[in-house]
Enzyme design. Structure first.
Site, PDB file in Angstrom:
ATOM      1  N   SER A  10       0.826  -1.211   0.000  1.00  0.00           N
ATOM      2  CA  SER A  10       0.000   0.000   0.000  1.00  0.00           C
ATOM      3  C   SER A  10       0.859   1.258   0.000  1.00  0.00           C
ATOM      4  O   SER A  10       0.386   2.336  -0.336  1.00  0.00           O
ATOM      5  CB  SER A  10      -0.868   0.012   1.260  1.00  0.00           C
ATOM      6  OG  SER A  10      -0.024  -0.009   2.400  1.00  0.00           O
ATOM      7  N   TYR A  41      -4.210   0.395   4.035  1.00  0.00           N
ATOM      8  CA  TYR A  41      -5.060  -0.796   3.968  1.00  0.00           C
ATOM      9  C   TYR A  41      -5.553  -1.208   5.361  1.00  0.00           C
ATOM     10  O   TYR A  41      -6.609  -1.811   5.492  1.00  0.00           O
ATOM     11  CB  TYR A  41      -4.272  -1.975   3.386  1.00  0.00           C
ATOM     12  CG  TYR A  41      -4.054  -1.945   1.888  1.00  0.00           C
ATOM     13  CD1 TYR A  41      -4.597  -0.947   1.087  1.00  0.00           C
ATOM     14  CD2 TYR A  41      -3.313  -2.947   1.270  1.00  0.00           C
ATOM     15  CE1 TYR A  41      -4.391  -0.943  -0.287  1.00  0.00           C
ATOM     16  CE2 TYR A  41      -3.109  -2.958  -0.100  1.00  0.00           C
ATOM     17  CZ  TYR A  41      -3.648  -1.951  -0.871  1.00  0.00           C
ATOM     18  OH  TYR A  41      -3.453  -1.951  -2.226  1.00  0.00           O
ATOM     19  N   CYS A  73       2.949  -7.185   1.800  1.00  0.00           N
ATOM     20  CA  CYS A  73       2.011  -6.508   2.688  1.00  0.00           C
ATOM     21  C   CYS A  73       1.257  -7.588   3.466  1.00  0.00           C
ATOM     22  O   CYS A  73       0.601  -8.445   2.865  1.00  0.00           O
ATOM     23  CB  CYS A  73       1.036  -5.680   1.849  1.00  0.00           C
ATOM     24  SG  CYS A  73      -0.284  -4.927   2.804  1.00  0.00           S
ATOM     25  N   ASN A  74       1.385  -7.548   4.785  1.00  0.00           N
ATOM     26  CA  ASN A  74       0.694  -8.547   5.616  1.00  0.00           C
ATOM     27  C   ASN A  74      -0.814  -8.390   5.535  1.00  0.00           C
ATOM     28  O   ASN A  74      -1.545  -9.383   5.530  1.00  0.00           O
ATOM     29  CB  ASN A  74       1.103  -8.393   7.081  1.00  0.00           C
ATOM     30  CG  ASN A  74       2.523  -8.838   7.337  1.00  0.00           C
ATOM     31  OD1 ASN A  74       2.758  -9.957   7.770  1.00  0.00           O
ATOM     32  ND2 ASN A  74       3.481  -7.966   7.060  1.00  0.00           N
ATOM     33  N   THR A  75      -1.296  -7.153   5.481  1.00  0.00           N
ATOM     34  CA  THR A  75      -2.747  -6.930   5.469  1.00  0.00           C
ATOM     35  C   THR A  75      -3.340  -7.547   4.207  1.00  0.00           C
ATOM     36  O   THR A  75      -4.302  -8.321   4.261  1.00  0.00           O
ATOM     37  CB  THR A  75      -3.055  -5.414   5.521  1.00  0.00           C
ATOM     38  OG1 THR A  75      -2.306  -4.820   6.583  1.00  0.00           O
ATOM     39  CG2 THR A  75      -4.534  -5.165   5.738  1.00  0.00           C
ATOM     40  N   CYS A 187       3.746  -6.180   9.951  1.00  0.00           N
ATOM     41  CA  CYS A 187       3.377  -5.211   8.911  1.00  0.00           C
ATOM     42  C   CYS A 187       4.701  -4.830   8.274  1.00  0.00           C
ATOM     43  O   CYS A 187       5.678  -4.565   8.983  1.00  0.00           O
ATOM     44  CB  CYS A 187       2.715  -3.980   9.527  1.00  0.00           C
ATOM     45  SG  CYS A 187       2.582  -2.592   8.386  1.00  0.00           S
ATOM     46  N   HIS A 189       5.757  -2.283   6.918  1.00  0.00           N
ATOM     47  CA  HIS A 189       6.285  -0.958   7.243  1.00  0.00           C
ATOM     48  C   HIS A 189       7.194  -0.991   8.482  1.00  0.00           C
ATOM     49  O   HIS A 189       8.088  -0.161   8.618  1.00  0.00           O
ATOM     50  CB  HIS A 189       5.134   0.018   7.541  1.00  0.00           C
ATOM     51  CG  HIS A 189       4.484   0.592   6.331  1.00  0.00           C
ATOM     52  ND1 HIS A 189       3.655  -0.136   5.506  1.00  0.00           N
ATOM     53  CD2 HIS A 189       4.528   1.849   5.802  1.00  0.00           C
ATOM     54  CE1 HIS A 189       3.217   0.640   4.526  1.00  0.00           C
ATOM     55  NE2 HIS A 189       3.735   1.852   4.677  1.00  0.00           N
TER      56      HIS A 189
END
Ligand code: DGL
Length: 270
Positions: A10, A41, A73-75, A187, A189
């Site tokens: 994202s 996200y 991206c984990n989400t 995450c 990030h």
């Protein structure tokens, strides 16, 4: 000739996965996609994330004919990995919380899963905890603030230590949190600001993330690839116009992403 690797997130978080991929496959052409038009996200519904990620990756694979797509991206992965695999015709590597390695290193048997609000509520996390950390107390905390802190840090706007401490307190003040010794950075990030978290922590904590494992998996799937020589400059593709993108140039450059583009207008941005 093998197509490029698409690394998708994202925002800037997927750079924590791109780094190990670059080291494992230095000659591979890469397109780093930041869906800044859909960011963040982690505060969206499952339906919103799944619909957007499937549609966007469908469009991107048609346009760029990649050899592989890495959902960094984990989400997006914990919500939509199965849906994406069902619709794309290329191999897809996902990113899921590194609960298994965390359970292997914790001594106190209390681990924290620090992710987005959406990730920490996923049944995927229940399954990983039950399968790999059955003998541990697994605390969870979802933080939209930490995602933004990482975005700001990469734009050269660092926040004070207390902002990072407040995020850690979301785990440490839960029941059993006084014994927590290991934190899963769930995450993408968050590894980008792992040193900030470590500096703000009230005691030494072990931070665990999955970037190296994802890179190994990606390299394994691409073992037969034939790359163009010399490798073209890495592309950073943003899904929406962003006037502040200039602030990200130094960070993107550290990952070899010097060709910055926007999805509506795929010509290079000078
Ligand atoms: N980097 C993303 C992750 O790994 C999500 C950040 C966001 O858009 O909320 O979950």
């Amino acid at each position: 000739m093998t197509g490029p690797i698409i690394v998708f997130d994202s925002g800037v978080g997927g750079l924590s996965v791109l780094g190990p991929i670059r080291r494992a496959l230095p000659d591979a052409p890469v397109i780093y996609v930041a869906d800044n038009g859909g960011f963040p996200y982690g505060t969206k519904t499952e339906m919103e994330v799944a619909t957007r990620v499937c549609a966007l990756l469908g469009r991107l694979t048609e346009r760029f004919a990649p050899a592989i797509v890495v959902i960094a991206c984990n989400t997006a992965s914990t919500i939509a990995l199965a849906h994406v695999r069902a619709v794309l015709e290329v191999p897809v590597v996902g990113t899921v919380p590194a609960i298994k390695p965390a359970a292997a290193v914790t001594r106190s048997k209390v681990i924290g899963v620090l992710g987005t609000v959406a990730t920490v509520r996923q049944p995927y996390v229940d399954r990983l905890s039950a399968e790999f950390a059955g003998d541990c107390l697994v605390l969870r905390y979802g933080s939209a603030e930490l995602v933004q802190l990482a975005e700001d840090e990469l734009r050269g706007r660092p926040a004070a230590d207390r902002a990072y401490r407040a995020v850690l307190d979301g785990l440490l003040t839960q029941e059993g949190g006084d014994r927590l010794d290991t934190v899963v950075l769930a995450c993408t990030h968050f590894p980008l600001v792992a040193d900030r978290l470590a500096a703000a922590a009230p005691r030494p904590l072990t931070f665990v993330e999955g970037g190296e494992g994802i890179a190994r998996r990606t390299a394994h799937l691409l073992a037969e690839a034939e790359w163009p020589a010399p490798p073209p400059p890495g592309i950073a593709l943003f899904t929406a116009p962003d006037e502040g993108v200039g602030l990200l140039r130094p960070a993107l450059g550290r990952y070899g992403l010097t060709d910055i583009r926007f999805l509506q207008d795929p010509t290079p941005c000078r």
